[in-house]
Write a protein that holds these residues in place. Structure first.
Motif, PDB file in Angstrom:
ATOM      1  N   PRO A 170       7.878   3.339  11.921  1.00 43.70           N
ATOM      2  CA  PRO A 170       8.817   3.313  13.047  1.00 43.70           C
ATOM      3  C   PRO A 170       9.566   1.985  13.108  1.00 43.70           C
ATOM      4  CG  PRO A 170       6.671   4.138  13.736  1.00 43.70           C
ATOM      5  CD  PRO A 170       6.492   3.611  12.347  1.00 43.70           C
ATOM      6  N   LEU A 171      10.799   2.037  13.513  1.00 45.76           N
ATOM      7  CA  LEU A 171      11.643   0.846  13.496  1.00 45.76           C
ATOM      8  C   LEU A 171      11.089  -0.274  14.367  1.00 45.76           C
ATOM      9  CD1 LEU A 171      14.224  -0.337  12.331  1.00 45.76           C
ATOM     10  CD2 LEU A 171      15.504   0.722  14.211  1.00 45.76           C
ATOM     11  N   ASP A 172      10.343   0.083  15.403  1.00 46.54           N
ATOM     12  CA  ASP A 172       9.817  -0.963  16.291  1.00 46.54           C
ATOM     13  C   ASP A 172       8.531  -1.605  15.767  1.00 46.54           C
ATOM     14  OD1 ASP A 172       8.080   1.133  16.710  1.00 46.54           O
ATOM     15  OD2 ASP A 172       8.172   1.046  18.905  1.00 46.54           O
ATOM     16  N   ARG A 173       8.112  -1.229  14.531  1.00 43.09           N
ATOM     17  CA  ARG A 173       6.902  -1.824  13.951  1.00 43.09           C
ATOM     18  C   ARG A 173       7.180  -2.432  12.575  1.00 43.09           C
ATOM     19  NH1 ARG A 173       2.826   1.261  16.307  1.00 43.09           N
ATOM     20  NH2 ARG A 173       1.212   0.153  15.162  1.00 43.09           N
ATOM     21  N   VAL A 209       8.855   2.339   3.886  1.00 44.60           N
ATOM     22  CA  VAL A 209       9.865   1.897   4.845  1.00 44.60           C
ATOM     23  C   VAL A 209      10.342   3.063   5.707  1.00 44.60           C
ATOM     24  CG1 VAL A 209      12.243   1.059   5.045  1.00 44.60           C
ATOM     25  CG2 VAL A 209      10.624  -0.112   3.533  1.00 44.60           C
ATOM     26  N   LYS A 210      10.556   4.188   5.087  1.00 43.51           N
ATOM     27  CA  LYS A 210      11.043   5.360   5.822  1.00 43.51           C
ATOM     28  C   LYS A 210       9.995   5.926   6.772  1.00 43.51           C
ATOM     29  CE  LYS A 210      14.109   6.630   2.001  1.00 43.51           C
ATOM     30  NZ  LYS A 210      14.359   7.617   0.915  1.00 43.51           N
ATOM     31  N   LEU A 254      17.267   3.259   5.712  1.00 41.94           N
ATOM     32  CA  LEU A 254      17.121   3.892   7.023  1.00 41.94           C
ATOM     33  C   LEU A 254      18.439   4.397   7.595  1.00 41.94           C
ATOM     34  CD1 LEU A 254      14.565   1.433   8.679  1.00 41.94           C
ATOM     35  CD2 LEU A 254      14.116   3.597   7.510  1.00 41.94           C
ATOM     36  N   GLY A 255      19.529   4.199   6.867  1.00 43.01           N
ATOM     37  CA  GLY A 255      20.821   4.663   7.345  1.00 43.01           C
ATOM     38  C   GLY A 255      21.332   3.889   8.544  1.00 43.01           C
ATOM     39  N   LEU A 256      21.030   2.586   8.578  1.00 39.53           N
ATOM     40  CA  LEU A 256      21.457   1.725   9.675  1.00 39.53           C
ATOM     41  C   LEU A 256      22.453   0.687   9.196  1.00 39.53           C
ATOM     42  CD1 LEU A 256      17.969   0.963  11.259  1.00 39.53           C
ATOM     43  CD2 LEU A 256      19.674   2.564  12.148  1.00 39.53           C
ATOM     44  N   GLU A 257      23.228   0.157  10.118  1.00 35.06           N
ATOM     45  CA  GLU A 257      24.041  -1.010   9.805  1.00 35.06           C
ATOM     46  C   GLU A 257      23.122  -2.219   9.669  1.00 35.06           C
ATOM     47  OE1 GLU A 257      27.289  -1.261   9.151  1.00 35.06           O
ATOM     48  OE2 GLU A 257      27.373   0.938   9.291  1.00 35.06           O
ATOM     49  N   GLY A 290       0.796  -1.208   0.000  1.00 36.05           N
ATOM     50  CA  GLY A 290       0.000   0.000   0.000  1.00 36.05           C
ATOM     51  C   GLY A 290       0.836   1.269   0.000  1.00 36.05           C
ATOM     52  N   SER A 291       0.168   2.370   0.222  1.00 31.18           N
ATOM     53  CA  SER A 291       0.792   3.688   0.223  1.00 31.18           C
ATOM     54  C   SER A 291       1.292   4.055   1.612  1.00 31.18           C
ATOM     55  CB  SER A 291      -0.235   4.734  -0.216  1.00 31.18           C
ATOM     56  OG  SER A 291      -1.296   4.798   0.733  1.00 31.18           O
ATOM     57  N   VAL A 292       2.013   5.174   1.689  1.00 32.33           N
ATOM     58  CA  VAL A 292       2.429   5.697   2.990  1.00 32.33           C
ATOM     59  C   VAL A 292       1.202   6.010   3.839  1.00 32.33           C
ATOM     60  CG1 VAL A 292       3.530   7.654   4.146  1.00 32.33           C
ATOM     61  CG2 VAL A 292       4.649   6.573   2.179  1.00 32.33           C
TER      62      VAL A 292
END
Length: 255
Positions: free
Chosen positions: A193-196, A189-190, A232-235, A156-158
């Protein structure tokens, strides 16, 4: 440590080398694979695979493609499977208006019945949604109150992702996130939230780059995770740890 939150190891394309596929997943650093059922036969196979392999957990359910074949007694069997310790979700369930292999009325009825089943057995749900965004959201809002779960292979969309998050659900992304033209999914993806956020393969389907066009398998979830980490700019290791933690939390997996 990665967790493939949605796979179909029971698929016939794994018949000749299923054990080797699982071994490659272990060698590739996976800590878990959630095998989702799509009908009564594949749900039974998911239960068997979870019993056989330490790394595999199961979900059981009736996919919208097979809604036309659902029988009342199937819900009792699904409920019985849900009492097993390695059966952690009801799914995959939902609506599919792309193929319409089952009449839409039947799809919606079976979806609602399985939402009720999940509530009765106290399990989260895994939602399949293809070209049915509005009806899936409305059904979950109206009939799925109090349930937890994930919109798997999110397409889906944002704006839709934000609605999903408001309802307390998770968003999972698969191989298409690695495709060069997946701009909408990259924005999703952006926005999550990272926890979801979860990662998956949906194997043997939706093979990520650089293996697109070949059979997918759980070990390839690393390419999904690496792409998401880059967005997300993460390792990659940090992204893997967070999505694995999310998967275990959602499905109540403690090992």
């Amino acid at each position: 440590m990665l967790f493939d939150s949605h796979a179909h190891l029971d698929d016939k394309r794994f018949h000749d080398d299923r054990d080797e596929v699982v071994a490659r997943a272990v060698a590739g650093g996976l800590t878990g694979i959630l095998n989702a059922g799509a009908d009564m036969f594949s749900s039974a196979r998911a239960v068997e695979l979870a019993a056989k392999h330490d790394i595999v957990w199961a979900a059981v359910g009736i996919h919208p493609h097979d809604a036309k074949d659902a029988r009342e007694e199937d819900y009792d069997r699904l409920a019985a499977w849900c009492a097993l310790p390695k059966v952690v979700a009801v799914g995959e369930i939902g609506l599919d208006y792309h193929y319409d292999f089952s009449p839409r009325e039947a799809q919606r009825a079976v979806f609602v019945s399985q939402l009720d089943l999940a509530r009765q057995v106290g399990k989260p749900i895994i939602i399949h949604d293809r070209e049915a965004h509005a009806d899936v959201l409305a059904t979950v809002k109206n009939e799925g109150k109090g349930l937890a779960g994930v919109f798997h292979c999110f397409s889906g969309s944002v704006e839709m992702a934000r609605e999903v998050l408001k309802m307390g659900f998770y968003v999972s992304v698969a191989g298409p996130v690695t495709f060069a033209n997946a701009h909408k999914l990259h924005e999703v993806v952006k926005a999550v939230p990272l926890d979801r956020l979860l990662v998956e393969t949906d194997c043997p389907y939706l093979t990520p780059e650089p293996f697109r066009g070949r059979r997918n398998e759980p070990a390839h979830v690393r390419y999904v995770a690496e792409k998401v980490a880059g967005l997300l700019g993460l390792e990659p290791e940090a992204l893997a740890a967070r999505t694995t933690e999310n998967t275990k939390r959602l499905f109540g997996i403690t090992v």
